[in-house]
Design an enzyme around this catalytic site. Structure first.
Site, PDB file in Angstrom:
ATOM      1  N   CYS A  52       0.839  -1.206   0.000  1.00  0.00           N
ATOM      2  CA  CYS A  52       0.000   0.000   0.000  1.00  0.00           C
ATOM      3  C   CYS A  52       0.873   1.256   0.000  1.00  0.00           C
ATOM      4  CB  CYS A  52      -0.916  -0.041   1.227  1.00  0.00           C
ATOM      5  SG  CYS A  52      -1.813   1.482   1.531  1.00  0.00           S
TER       6      CYS A  52
ATOM      7  N   CYS B 231       0.067   3.841   2.716  1.00  0.00           N
ATOM      8  CA  CYS B 231       0.504   3.305   4.018  1.00  0.00           C
ATOM      9  C   CYS B 231       1.984   3.589   4.232  1.00  0.00           C
ATOM     10  CB  CYS B 231       0.275   1.790   4.081  1.00  0.00           C
ATOM     11  SG  CYS B 231      -1.438   1.284   3.931  1.00  0.00           S
TER      12      CYS B 231
END
Length: 162
Positions: A50, A53
């Protein structure tokens, strides 16, 4: 579970204060221990692939350094699917705050200000875990709280043998 970005490798240095919870048992134990100590837990539900993230990870690490009285942990949703499912994680990153083993706040997305606000709102008093300590000016011969200034000076002279 969705994360709108391309794959970016996850890098976590050894100096990190943030622990990774590998199992649902680790998750439950962390919440229980923090509740027993009166601490807040902030969890970053993340994934190695991600991009957002990985972009916000340094901010999460910085908050862990700044708010030492708060427990900061990460859950990789791919490696700890049981916890991610139990907590209803549908997008990453998702940050959740827990107090007394109960969820008290959540932020979805890589919004650094919203994350800081979540931590600040639920962090609690950093001095609450420090204990009562000792009052300045108190003596071993008794409490001077009810004394006038003159009585305090006389008591100090008496302690010195003057």
């Amino acid at each position: 579970i969705a994360c709108p970005s391309r794959s970016v490798p996850h890098t976590a240095g050894p100096e990190t204060m943030v622990q990774h919870l590998a199992t649902k048992e680790d998750f439950d134990r962390t919440l229980q221990q923090a509740a027993a100590e009166g601490k807040t837990v902030v969890i970053d539900f993340t994934a190695t692939w991600c991009g957002p993230c990985n972009m916000i990870a340094p901010a999460f690490e910085a908050l862990a350094t700044e708010f030492k009285h708060v427990v900061f942990v990460k859950v990789d949703v791919d490696n700890n699917q049981e916890t991610a499912q139990a907590e209803g994680i549908r997008a990453m990153p998702t940050f959740k705050a827990y107090r007394d083993s109960k969820e008290v706040g959540m932020v979805r997305g890589a919004n650094e200000q919203a994350l800081r606000d979540l931590v600040t709102q639920h962090a609690g008093d950093k001095w609450s875990a420090a204990g009562e300590g000792q009052s300045l000016g108190a003596s071993s011969t008794g409490d001077v709280a009810g004394m006038s200034d003159r009585e305090k000076r006389l008591a100090a002279l008496a302690r010195r043998g003057l």
